[in-house]
Design an enzyme around this catalytic site. Structure first.
Site, PDB file in Angstrom:
ATOM      1  N   ASP A 359       0.815  -1.213   0.000  1.00 30.97           N
ATOM      2  CA  ASP A 359       0.000   0.000   0.000  1.00 30.97           C
ATOM      3  C   ASP A 359       0.849   1.264   0.000  1.00 30.97           C
ATOM      4  OD1 ASP A 359      -2.333   1.459   0.046  1.00 30.97           O
ATOM      5  OD2 ASP A 359      -3.138   0.506   1.832  1.00 30.97           O
ATOM      6  N   GLU A 408      -5.395  -1.518  -7.135  1.00 29.79           N
ATOM      7  CA  GLU A 408      -6.481  -0.591  -6.796  1.00 29.79           C
ATOM      8  C   GLU A 408      -6.593   0.464  -7.890  1.00 29.79           C
ATOM      9  OE1 GLU A 408      -8.110   1.866  -2.920  1.00 29.79           O
ATOM     10  OE2 GLU A 408      -5.966   1.802  -3.295  1.00 29.79           O
ATOM     11  N   GLU A 414     -13.786   1.851  -0.359  1.00 28.87           N
ATOM     12  CA  GLU A 414     -13.253   2.447   0.871  1.00 28.87           C
ATOM     13  C   GLU A 414     -13.315   3.976   0.845  1.00 28.87           C
ATOM     14  OE1 GLU A 414      -8.492   2.688   0.410  1.00 28.87           O
ATOM     15  OE2 GLU A 414      -9.279   0.676   0.556  1.00 28.87           O
TER      16      GLU A 414
END
Length: 850
Positions: A359, A408, A414
């Site tokens: 991430d 992503e 989210e």
């Protein structure tokens, strides 16, 4: 004849016109797509047409380096042609079997400062071009650009380096600013999706900037150290079906660097972070997510930010015994050095995790792309699968590295995106590659999309791993929705667009084996239509889930249809439907297939408790594996030697094991030299790879500390920290090792000690050889806001000291703790109630009397 006469005759003869150098060329694809390259007054342009209609108008081509301006005063030096035919297989994606045929032309150009080749490829679904320089060069910019008519519809993504903005609808003429890929344009009946392919650490990423009447390619770096070959500037061109189902981005990318893809396993993932942000730090709650995944045949559970190395190995063992594999979240900065990649990733692999979610990369720079290269090579070597979040877009990465299951680069669940932005993602972002939108928010989030709309998303959106966004209880309160989710796969043999428009709706069919899954979503009230002409002849059972009158569980309808029919489903605003279709035979009631359930088994190991095993010593271990209520086959029981250890004793194997039967084995292991706690695994495997594991806890002790030893100089037997690593002789910097400042409490600087961030724990081995621990404790002066912590000392898990809550900055507090008879000393810092608010806690001058 005299020379003078020859000259006179030559002057009297009529002039012969010189042959003009070519100034325009075409490259025609195998379909009806043509690229036109033109050279006018030394300036190079490229245009694209479809069926004779101009889709992309002539736009500048060329590049500049630190030594050459290759954008003007160009002359043509030659052309060569070939046909590129490529067939390859992907373990995931919108289509497993891929076949590409492209016409390639290589044009040479030069000017006084240098030369380059322009390589153009035309296929049935688009055009791409790249530059090839004579050798390595420092590229400073590209003239590359694209032009469409000003009134062309445009679906554009305002640029940020993690590609999570809301996509906007505008026109080419009205657009201003920088935009991220892919960018979709419509001119009449033709569509063009602009993006890039085959980008890695040999170059930098780019974006599009509206400039004049075109869209200019802008590099992420002011200067790029190119090997000489640039990425493909890519335009997917055709009707909406052609564009949305194209694999051109992968077709252009470099082939995979390895051939064994048997370990790459797509699947459904139970995921807790969005519905319960704190749950990844809760071992018991993560076990409940594993239990849910096991009950429903979901292949994975992802443990996101907050997990602890203290219990993750046990969770992995718990999950694997039920046929569920574990994926673990990491920040990219946890792996931003070779040492970290060589330490962290092998440890995760040794625990038994199958993949990682990485991430916050948030950059298109060449340096960050070099990091992608390094981490992908290491994970491939270890056979760990990867999901990139906070990342760039797919640009053929999954073809080169097939263990990239998803990325992503989308404003997913989210971020609570508007449901009205959902259809366009199928026609834009998802075209480039797998998209980790994290779908199916039933009770979490805005609840703007209907339940059927949410249930349709795992079909409309393709992702090798599909991470479901809600908690088990939410799904169980919607049993018909959950029934459909239990059946939907994440691997597709083919994909069809049945109906749709980027602004309003998408109806998509995807085939897995002999079943078709159909998903439809809409932004406004309408009847969604799925023409069934893609099916073969005969009758087909169609099971549809749709919305009831209110927001509640979906309603299931069953009907038998032929391929001449059309499935029609009324949808309300932000509604949708999903369906599963299988060939009908008399008496068939459902297309559902059995959910995979792993038989219950137990494995017990001896000895219990922790066994001290000095380097070179031996320990005898034993295991008994007992079957549950179903016969199992191909059973194997063995002990596994940890790294640096050795094992003697054969594996125990049985062809079948009846319900209630057991097998047992004993093995002798010799300890290695690496000090610290060591798990000695005893493993039973059976069936198609079910892995049941328990461990004997061993401990290789270091030498007992000498008198006056500083704790920061001892090997840590375990450590956890709220942010970043525990630091030795410096404060906590929250990100990577060594990024903290000097230890400072109340204006006093200390040369020795431990810098932490609550909550944290550090354990060191004393071996019952020390008497006292002294230290000066307090919040470090670098704490930016008023912090609050509690300092605690434990000996063999028994409390020895508690400071109570220490608030704000101030002078260090001296402590003196009796540690006689302590084998393992633990220094803990707990949060004092402010929610980990810059709680930088120091154990200054922590020393031992031994």
């Amino acid at each position: 004849m005299s020379r003078l006469l020859v000259l006179v005759l030559a002057l009297l003869l009529p002039a012969v016109p010189a042959t003009a150098a070519p100034s325009g060329w075409t490259v025609a694809g195998p379909g009806q797509i043509t690229a036109a390259v033109s050279l006018n007054s030394g300036n190079l342009t490229l245009a694209v047409s479809r069926q004779g209609r101009t889709v992309l108008q002539p736009a500048a081509v060329g590049l500049t380096t630190t030594t050459a301006d290759l954008t003007k005063e160009l002359t043509f030096t030659g052309r060569s042609d070939r046909v590129v035919i490529d067939r390859y297989t992907m373990p995931h994606g919108k289509r497993l079997q891929r076949s590409a045929r492209m016409t390639e032309a290589r044009f040479g150009f030069r000017n006084a400062s240098g030369s380059f080749d322009l390589v153009v490829r035309a296929s049935a679904d688009g055009v791409a071009y790249r530059y090839v320089l004579p050798g390595p060069a420092a590229v400073t910019s590209e003239a590359s650009s694209f032009r469409v008519p000003a009134d062309s519809k445009a679906w554009l993504l305002p640029y940020n380096a993690w590609y999570e903005a809301n996509r906007v609808r505008t026109t080419a003429g009205e657009a201003t600013g920088d935009f991220g890929y892919p960018s979709l344009f419509q001119t009449g009946q033709d569509f063009a999706l602009l993006t890039e392919s085959d980008v890695d650490g040999r170059y930098a990423g780019s974006r599009l900037r509206k400039s004049g009447d075109g869209f200019q390619v802008v590099l992420a770096d002011a200067q790029v150290a190119s090997t000489g070959t640039t990425p493909w500037r890519t335009a997917i061109v055709g009707d909406l079906n052609t564009v949305s189902t194209s694999t051109l981005v992968d077709d252009l990318a470099s082939p995979a660097t390895f051939t064994d893809v048997s370990w790459i396993k797509p699947g459904k993932v139970a995921w807790s972070w969005l519905s319960e942000h704190s749950s990844p730090s809760d071992f018991a709650r993560q076990k409940q997510y594993v239990d849910f995944a096991a009950r429903h045949g979901w292949e994975y559970a992802l443990v996101d930010e907050g997990w602890s190395a203290a219990w993750v190995p046990e969770l992995i063992r718990y999950a694997r015994a039920q046929g569920v594999e574990i994926l673990l979240w990491l920040r990219w900065s946890d792996l931003d050095t070779q040492q970290e990649r060589d330490t962290v990733l092998p440890r995760i692999k040794q625990w038994g995790a199958k993949g990682v979610k990485l991430d916050f990369m948030e950059s298109d720079s060449q340096d960050r792309y070099s990091w992608y290269d390094a981490v992908l090579q290491k994970t491939a070597d270890l056979k760990l699968m990867v999901n990139f979040h906070g990342s760039t877009i797919p640009h053929g990465l999954a073809r080169t590295w097939p263990h990239v299951l998803t990325m992503e680069a989308v404003r997913g669940a989210e971020n609570y995106p508007p449901a009205a932005n959902n259809p366009v993602q199928f026609f834009t972002r998802n075209v480039a590659g797998s998209m980790d939108y994290t779908p199916v928010s039933l009770e979490v989030g805005t609840k703007e999309a209907s339940i059927a709309h949410e249930v349709a998303l795992p079909v409309v959106y393709e992702s090798g791993w599909t991470h479901f966004a809600d908690k088990p209880e939410a799904y169980e309160r919607h049993p018909q929705a959950l029934r459909y989710l239990d059946q939907v796969p994440t691997v597709w043999d083919e994909t069809r667009l049945l109906d749709g428009d980027p602004d309003s709706h998408a109806v998509v069919a995807r085939r897995n084996g002999d079943r078709w899954f159909v998903g439809g979503i809409a932004t406004q009230e309408r009847t969604l239509r799925a023409p069934l002409g893609f099916l073969g002849g005969g009758q087909w059972l169609v099971e549809t889930v749709r919305d009831p009158a209110g927001r509640a569980d979906v309603v299931r309808d069953t009907q038998v249809l032929r391929n001449t029919g059309t499935l029609t489903v009324p949808a309300r605003r932000n509604g949708g439907f999903a369906a599963v279709v299988c060939r009908y035979r008399p008496g068939l009631q459902t297309c559902d297939q059995p959910i995979r359930q792993v038989p219950k088994t137990t494995l017990t190991v001896e000895p219990a408790g922790t066994v001290d095993t000095p380097p070179g010593s031996t320990v005898e271990v034993a295991g008994t594996f007992t079957n549950g209520d179903r016969e199992i086959r191909d059973v194997k029981l063995t002990a596994t030697a940890p790294e640096g250890w050795s094992v003697t004793g054969a594996a125990i194997q049985r062809r079948t094991l009846a319900p209630g039967e057991s097998i047992s084995g004993r093995w002798r292991l010799t300890a290695g030299t690496q000090v610290g706690p060591v798990d000695v695994p005893i493993v039973a495997t059976f069936g198609s790879g079910v892995h049941v594991e328990q461990v004997v806890k061993a401990f290789v002790p270091p030498p007992t500390p000498a008198n006056g030893t500083q704790v920061s100089d001892l090997p840590f037997m375990s450590e956890t920290n709220g942010w970043g690593p525990v630091e030795r002789d410096r404060s906590n910097g929250e990100n990577t090792g060594g990024d903290g400042a000097a230890l400072s409490i109340g204006g006093v600087t200390y040369a020795k000690g431990i810098g932490t961030h609550a909550p944290s724990e550090v354990s060191v081995y004393l071996g019952r050889g020390c008497e006292r621990l002294t230290a000066k404790i307090g919040l470090d002066d670098e704490t930016e806001q008023p912090g609050s912590v509690s300092f605690q000392v434990f000996g063999d898990d028994k409390p020895l000291y508690d400071s109570g809550v220490v608030r704000g900055k101030g002078a260090a507090v001296p402590i003196d703790v009796d540690v006689s008879t302590v084998r393992m000393l633990s220094l803990r810092v707990t949060d004092g109630g402010d929610g980990r608010n810059f709680d930088h806690a120091d154990w200054a001058e922590a020393a031992l009397t031994c």
